[in-house]
Design a protein around this motif. Sequence first.
Motif, mmCIF file in Angstrom:
data_model
loop_
_atom_site.group_PDB
_atom_site.id
_atom_site.type_symbol
_atom_site.label_atom_id
_atom_site.label_comp_id
_atom_site.label_asym_id
_atom_site.label_seq_id
_atom_site.Cartn_x
_atom_site.Cartn_y
_atom_site.Cartn_z
ATOM 1 N N PHE A 244 44.004 29.738 43.963
ATOM 2 C CA PHE A 244 43.338 30.923 44.488
ATOM 3 C C PHE A 244 43.756 32.122 43.646
ATOM 4 O O PHE A 244 44.943 32.316 43.375
ATOM 5 C CB PHE A 244 43.723 31.125 45.954
ATOM 6 N N SER A 245 42.781 32.953 43.238
ATOM 7 C CA SER A 245 43.063 34.079 42.343
ATOM 8 C C SER A 245 42.405 35.355 42.841
ATOM 9 O O SER A 245 41.222 35.591 42.579
ATOM 10 C CB SER A 245 42.579 33.763 40.925
ATOM 11 N N PRO A 246 43.131 36.207 43.565
ATOM 12 C CA PRO A 246 42.592 37.527 43.924
ATOM 13 C C PRO A 246 42.595 38.448 42.708
ATOM 14 O O PRO A 246 43.474 38.357 41.846
ATOM 15 C CB PRO A 246 43.553 38.013 45.012
ATOM 16 N N ARG A 247 41.613 39.357 42.646
ATOM 17 C CA ARG A 247 41.432 40.243 41.497
ATOM 18 C C ARG A 247 41.214 41.682 41.972
ATOM 19 O O ARG A 247 40.597 41.934 43.002
ATOM 20 C CB ARG A 247 40.203 39.826 40.691
ATOM 21 N N LEU A 248 41.663 42.632 41.153
ATOM 22 C CA LEU A 248 41.424 44.042 41.412
ATOM 23 C C LEU A 248 41.303 44.771 40.080
ATOM 24 O O LEU A 248 42.154 44.627 39.204
ATOM 25 C CB LEU A 248 42.564 44.661 42.230
ATOM 26 N N LEU A 249 40.230 45.534 39.937
ATOM 27 C CA LEU A 249 40.035 46.401 38.777
ATOM 28 C C LEU A 249 39.547 47.751 39.275
ATOM 29 O O LEU A 249 38.560 47.834 40.001
ATOM 30 C CB LEU A 249 39.014 45.801 37.808
ATOM 31 N N VAL A 250 40.237 48.811 38.884
ATOM 32 C CA VAL A 250 39.869 50.174 39.247
ATOM 33 C C VAL A 250 39.720 50.977 37.962
ATOM 34 O O VAL A 250 40.599 50.927 37.086
ATOM 35 C CB VAL A 250 40.917 50.829 40.170
ATOM 36 N N ALA A 251 38.621 51.720 37.837
ATOM 37 C CA ALA A 251 38.377 52.533 36.647
ATOM 38 C C ALA A 251 37.875 53.910 37.060
ATOM 39 O O ALA A 251 37.009 54.031 37.933
ATOM 40 C CB ALA A 251 37.367 51.859 35.722
ATOM 41 N N SER A 252 38.424 54.931 36.423
ATOM 42 C CA SER A 252 38.031 56.310 36.690
ATOM 43 C C SER A 252 37.643 56.960 35.377
ATOM 44 O O SER A 252 38.392 56.899 34.394
ATOM 45 C CB SER A 252 39.182 57.081 37.348
ATOM 46 N N GLN A 253 36.464 57.603 35.356
ATOM 47 C CA GLN A 253 35.975 58.280 34.157
ATOM 48 C C GLN A 253 35.201 59.524 34.561
ATOM 49 O O GLN A 253 34.118 59.436 35.125
ATOM 50 C CB GLN A 253 35.089 57.344 33.334
ATOM 51 N N GLY A 254 35.771 60.693 34.264
ATOM 52 C CA GLY A 254 35.119 61.930 34.664
ATOM 53 C C GLY A 254 34.950 61.990 36.175
ATOM 54 O O GLY A 254 35.892 61.749 36.935
ATOM 55 N N PRO A 255 33.732 62.267 36.653
ATOM 56 C CA PRO A 255 33.506 62.342 38.096
ATOM 57 C C PRO A 255 33.290 60.980 38.761
ATOM 58 O O PRO A 255 33.099 60.916 39.968
ATOM 59 C CB PRO A 255 32.229 63.184 38.195
ATOM 60 N N SER A 256 33.314 59.897 37.981
ATOM 61 C CA SER A 256 32.975 58.576 38.511
ATOM 62 C C SER A 256 34.223 57.735 38.738
ATOM 63 O O SER A 256 35.191 57.800 37.983
ATOM 64 C CB SER A 256 32.034 57.847 37.545
ATOM 65 N N LEU A 257 34.154 56.938 39.801
ATOM 66 C CA LEU A 257 35.226 56.010 40.137
ATOM 67 C C LEU A 257 34.601 54.686 40.553
ATOM 68 O O LEU A 257 33.635 54.657 41.322
ATOM 69 C CB LEU A 257 36.093 56.555 41.276
ATOM 70 N N GLU A 258 35.148 53.590 40.025
ATOM 71 C CA GLU A 258 34.616 52.263 40.337
ATOM 72 C C GLU A 258 35.765 51.306 40.613
ATOM 73 O O GLU A 258 36.816 51.386 39.971
ATOM 74 C CB GLU A 258 33.786 51.735 39.164
ATOM 75 N N ALA A 259 35.567 50.415 41.565
ATOM 76 C CA ALA A 259 36.554 49.391 41.874
ATOM 77 C C ALA A 259 35.853 48.044 42.001
ATOM 78 O O ALA A 259 34.715 47.963 42.472
ATOM 79 C CB ALA A 259 37.300 49.726 43.164
ATOM 80 N N ASN A 260 36.520 46.995 41.550
ATOM 81 C CA ASN A 260 36.053 45.618 41.747
ATOM 82 C C ASN A 260 37.156 44.876 42.493
ATOM 83 O O ASN A 260 38.274 44.737 41.984
ATOM 84 C CB ASN A 260 35.772 44.944 40.407
ATOM 85 N N VAL A 261 36.839 44.412 43.687
ATOM 86 C CA VAL A 261 37.823 43.772 44.549
ATOM 87 C C VAL A 261 37.266 42.429 45.005
ATOM 88 O O VAL A 261 36.156 42.355 45.540
ATOM 89 C CB VAL A 261 38.146 44.634 45.787
ATOM 90 N N GLY A 262 38.030 41.360 44.780
ATOM 91 C CA GLY A 262 37.559 40.047 45.209
ATOM 92 C C GLY A 262 38.493 38.946 44.772
ATOM 93 O O GLY A 262 39.667 39.182 44.462
ATOM 94 N N ALA A 263 37.984 37.725 44.743
ATOM 95 C CA ALA A 263 38.802 36.560 44.406
ATOM 96 C C ALA A 263 37.910 35.406 43.995
ATOM 97 O O ALA A 263 36.704 35.398 44.281
ATOM 98 C CB ALA A 263 39.667 36.154 45.606
#
Length: 345
Positions: A238-257
């Motif tokens: 089992f492999s949970p994953r998290l990626l968070v990226a911030s650029q200027g006014p934008s913010l993105e997250a990828n959360v899952g497994a």
Amino acid sequence: MIQYRFTLLFFLLAGTLTAQDRHFTQFYASPLTLNPALTGAFDGKYRVGAIYRDQWSGILDQPYQTFSLGADLRFSPFKNNFDKDKIGVGLLFYRDQINSVDFSNTQIALSGAYHKSLDYNSTQYLSLGFQFGLNQRNVNYENLTFQDQFNGTNGYTQPTQEPLPQNNFSYGDFSAGLNYAASPKGGTAFFAGVAMHHFNQPNISFYSAVAGIPPSKLFVKYSAQMSLQIPLSSQTSFSPRLLVASQGPSLEANVGANFKFTIDKTYGTSLHLGSWIRPVKNNNGFGLDAVVLLAGIEYNSVLFGFSYDLNLPTLSTFKKYQNTFEISLIYLGEYENDELLCPEF
């Protein structure tokens, strides 16, 4: 014609282009675009990977297409067998293409990383990486038509008076990253890293050579990724994953497994299944951008992955047609053992 005109202005002004940076749903299938410190972060001699992204095919006759091809090597910098440090070097080719206006963004990048072993058994590594890329942006004006070209009867045959700048230009792009990897005995592994992309903030406007036009600098992008590999049995992990990226006014997250199901250990055959969500924050506020479904098949040293982004109508009713899919292929040369320094997805 008005639609084409606004589309052209969208790219030429480049102020909003920062929202569409290098972006892949299968981010771990493209490690050289994720974090320069992941260059050479695998257990083998070399790695070759390609990924293709088809975006917004439901609303565009010619969708937004992204392709990336990367190759990296891993070797020991010293002849001393007791020194477990490694060096990674890599070469990346990346291209965005919008066929409806014949706009493209192409990059060739060289990256390098030093992987410092933190213990005698080489179960922990701290990696530092840098990347330099040369980008070229190009737009073909021949495929665009403007209102002042209408001849008054049956077509757009007149010359335009639009003040169009040079249709292509190049700029340098710098990124850096740090990554920590731990793989103790038993199959459990932990990975965490941070990266800073475009820290030189290049000017990405087509009007950069026109006097009196202020520069449109690319925002610095800060990202952090973390993942675990947890064995549930001799056949399943089992492999949970998290990626968070911030650029200027934008913010993105990828959360899952994702789950890995071993089918045949002799031939290294496994099935990967997973899902995650992507919440985002931009000028329109905060919302859930997409639910991602992922499937992959692994055979020996080859891993094939397919993902589908189901965009949700929470931000706008039009967004439900903006579905996206990706295809990835990775080959790991001279594979050494099962304790990878970098997760496959």
